[in-house]
Scaffold this motif. Structure first.
Motif, PDB file in Angstrom:
ATOM      1  N   CYS A   1       0.833  -1.200   0.000  1.00 32.80           N
ATOM      2  CA  CYS A   1       0.000   0.000   0.000  1.00 32.80           C
ATOM      3  C   CYS A   1       0.868   1.250   0.000  1.00 32.80           C
ATOM      4  O   CYS A   1       2.009   1.235   0.458  1.00 32.80           O
ATOM      5  N   CYS A   2       0.312   2.319  -0.526  1.00 26.73           N
ATOM      6  CA  CYS A   2       0.985   3.611  -0.574  1.00 26.73           C
ATOM      7  C   CYS A   2       0.146   4.628   0.204  1.00 26.73           C
ATOM      8  O   CYS A   2      -1.050   4.787  -0.064  1.00 26.73           O
ATOM      9  N   THR A   3       0.776   5.294   1.158  1.00 27.01           N
ATOM     10  CA  THR A   3       0.116   6.343   1.937  1.00 27.01           C
ATOM     11  C   THR A   3       0.774   7.670   1.604  1.00 27.01           C
ATOM     12  O   THR A   3       1.991   7.821   1.770  1.00 27.01           O
ATOM     13  N   GLU A   4      -0.027   8.613   1.137  1.00 28.54           N
ATOM     14  CA  GLU A   4       0.489   9.919   0.734  1.00 28.54           C
ATOM     15  C   GLU A   4      -0.009  10.998   1.689  1.00 28.54           C
ATOM     16  O   GLU A   4      -1.188  11.024   2.049  1.00 28.54           O
ATOM     17  N   LEU A   5       0.897  11.854   2.072  1.00 24.65           N
ATOM     18  CA  LEU A   5       0.551  13.028   2.866  1.00 24.65           C
ATOM     19  C   LEU A   5       0.588  14.231   1.932  1.00 24.65           C
ATOM     20  O   LEU A   5       1.643  14.592   1.413  1.00 24.65           O
ATOM     21  N   ARG A   6      -0.567  14.829   1.668  1.00 26.64           N
ATOM     22  CA  ARG A   6      -0.681  15.886   0.662  1.00 26.64           C
ATOM     23  C   ARG A   6      -1.250  17.177   1.249  1.00 26.64           C
ATOM     24  O   ARG A   6      -2.052  17.149   2.186  1.00 26.64           O
TER      25      ARG A   6
ATOM     26  N   GLY B   1      -3.130  19.951  -0.782  1.00 23.07           N
ATOM     27  CA  GLY B   1      -3.626  20.282  -2.110  1.00 23.07           C
ATOM     28  C   GLY B   1      -3.045  19.310  -3.128  1.00 23.07           C
ATOM     29  O   GLY B   1      -3.168  18.095  -2.989  1.00 23.07           O
ATOM     30  N   ASP B   2      -2.395  19.856  -4.161  1.00 18.74           N
ATOM     31  CA  ASP B   2      -1.757  19.016  -5.168  1.00 18.74           C
ATOM     32  C   ASP B   2      -0.300  18.710  -4.839  1.00 18.74           C
ATOM     33  O   ASP B   2       0.379  18.008  -5.587  1.00 18.74           O
ATOM     34  N   GLU B   3       0.183  19.224  -3.733  1.00 20.12           N
ATOM     35  CA  GLU B   3       1.590  19.042  -3.354  1.00 20.12           C
ATOM     36  C   GLU B   3       1.751  17.762  -2.529  1.00 20.12           C
ATOM     37  O   GLU B   3       1.047  17.552  -1.531  1.00 20.12           O
ATOM     38  N   LEU B   4       2.687  16.910  -2.960  1.00 18.80           N
ATOM     39  CA  LEU B   4       2.992  15.681  -2.235  1.00 18.80           C
ATOM     40  C   LEU B   4       4.055  15.980  -1.183  1.00 18.80           C
ATOM     41  O   LEU B   4       5.197  16.315  -1.502  1.00 18.80           O
ATOM     42  N   LEU B   5       3.683  15.863   0.087  1.00 19.56           N
ATOM     43  CA  LEU B   5       4.608  16.135   1.180  1.00 19.56           C
ATOM     44  C   LEU B   5       5.409  14.909   1.590  1.00 19.56           C
ATOM     45  O   LEU B   5       6.592  15.006   1.909  1.00 19.56           O
ATOM     46  N   LYS B   6       4.781  13.758   1.604  1.00 13.15           N
ATOM     47  CA  LYS B   6       5.427  12.533   2.060  1.00 13.15           C
ATOM     48  C   LYS B   6       4.752  11.334   1.417  1.00 13.15           C
ATOM     49  O   LYS B   6       3.533  11.309   1.253  1.00 13.15           O
ATOM     50  N   GLU B   7       5.571  10.337   1.037  1.00 16.83           N
ATOM     51  CA  GLU B   7       5.038   9.104   0.455  1.00 16.83           C
ATOM     52  C   GLU B   7       5.614   7.932   1.231  1.00 16.83           C
ATOM     53  O   GLU B   7       6.832   7.803   1.382  1.00 16.83           O
ATOM     54  N   ILE B   8       4.737   7.063   1.727  1.00 18.23           N
ATOM     55  CA  ILE B   8       5.133   5.952   2.585  1.00 18.23           C
ATOM     56  C   ILE B   8       4.582   4.654   2.010  1.00 18.23           C
ATOM     57  O   ILE B   8       3.409   4.589   1.609  1.00 18.23           O
ATOM     58  N   PHE B   9       5.421   3.611   1.997  1.00 21.10           N
ATOM     59  CA  PHE B   9       4.987   2.306   1.502  1.00 21.10           C
ATOM     60  C   PHE B   9       4.972   1.308   2.655  1.00 21.10           C
ATOM     61  O   PHE B   9       5.833   1.345   3.546  1.00 21.10           O
TER      62      PHE B   9
END
Length: 340
Positions: free
Chosen positions: A146-151, A153-161
């Motif tokens: 799974c992929c968890t994204e901390l956003r 708006g449209d800006e990706l702050l953090k991506e965790i797998f």
């Protein structure tokens, strides 16, 4: 060639032997489960080299046109799974009927993102990771990434797998955060008894338990760097891993890595296994398929009776034939046993 098997590109394929090919009764062959970007998956059955199907046995949907990232099939469990960004579908192998579908679970990635979230405007988005890595354990569990994204708006702050362990009923058992992986895992496959999974990705490979008591607990890790704490190890990627001569008795590991590197690792018991095979004659190692008199084998190989390095080095035609037969019968020296 089967043209237009799908309306869009094929994204993933998983195969599983059936019948005599899997050590059971019935007509031997292979089942192939194919996922596509058109949002459908097809089930193909290959009975023998004399019969090649021109159309799939069953076509399955359930993803509302979304691209299928990964597929898995288990003939022993009688189920196959397909995963898109926001849905995992389980199907019956016999008739292609959908058993159930479920959304990405709230797992370790969500908990980590919530812990580090300092911006009230940020939101957490959870999806299945865009990777062909998925595994069906013979114990009746499904391991997905799974992929968890901390956003904001449209800006990706953090991506965790993270790895997520689920039952075939869709019940979430546990998670494991892939903190060393900056990209999703490349491959997930089970060991022979289904009690552990091997996860290949950035930095190397990790082994996780498949258990309800200790879900996805890390048993061991193999790093690709010079040392276990090498900061540059994350720059190297392990794309594939296989064990030989069988997954139930591994004595050698072969890892396909980035930059064209092939890493071979001797495992515990390789000395004993090598001595046992050196004592065997060529005819006993290859079986009755060669159907050649012992004297002919002796003359062709110059008196070499074992299957050691000298046997390989001769390069005789009969040596090539022996290797070809062994690969056909055993699935290759580093073959992966059927998932079922």
């Amino acid at each position: 060639i089967v043209p237009s098997a799908h309306a869009d590109r094929i994204t993933s394929i998983d195969m599983d032997p059936i019948g005599t090919a899997s050590g059971q009764g019935g007509v031997g062959g292979e089942l192939a489960f194919v996922g596509s970007a058109d949002g459908t998956a097809t089930l193909w059955r290959f009975i023998s080299s004399h019969y090649w199907p021109l159309r799939p046995r069953v076509r399955m949907g359930g993803h509302l046109g979304a691209t299928i990232y990964s597929v898995a099939i288990s003939s022993s469990l009688g189920v196959c799974a397909s995963v898109s960004a926001y849905r995992c579908c389980l199907f019956d192998v016999g008739n292609g009927a959908m058993i159930r579908n479920f959304s990405p679970p709230i797992g370790a990635g969500n908990n980590y993102a919530a812990a580090i979230m300092k911006d009230n405007d940020a939101v957490i988005q959870i999806s299945f990771a865009d990777t062909p890595a998925i595994c069906l354990s013979t114990l009746g569990f499904l391991v997905v990434a799974c992929c968890t994204e901390l956003r904001r708006g449209d800006e990706l702050l953090k991506e965790i797998f993270s790895l997520e362990l689920l039952t075939l009923e869709g019940v979430h058992i546990g998670s494991s955060l892939l903190d060393t992986h900056k990209s999703p895992p490349k491959k997930i496959f089970s060991n022979a008894d289904g009690r552990a999974v091997f996860v290949c990705g950035e930095g190397g490979m990790s082994i996780h338990l498949v258990s309800t008591l200790h879900p996805l607990a890390i048993v061991d890790q193999w790093r690709l760097g010079e040392g276990a704490t090498d900061d540059n190890s994350s720059k190297h990627v392990m794309h594939d891993l296989d064990f030989g001569p069988t997954l139930s008795r591994p004595v050698l590991a072969a890892a396909g890595c980035s930059e064209g590197a092939l890493r071979l690792h001797a495992l515990q018991g390789i000395g004993k296994w090598s001595n046992e095979n050196q004592r065997n004659t060529v005819s006993s190692a290859v079986g009755n398929v060669l159907a050649l008199p012992a004297q002919t084998v002796k003359n062709a190989l110059g008196g070499v009776a074992g299957m050691g390095s000298r046997f390989v080095g001769f390069g005789k035609e009969i040596g090539k034939e022996a290797f070809s037969v062994v690969r056909d019968r055993e699935g290759g020296f580093f073959f992966r046993k059927n998932k079922g």
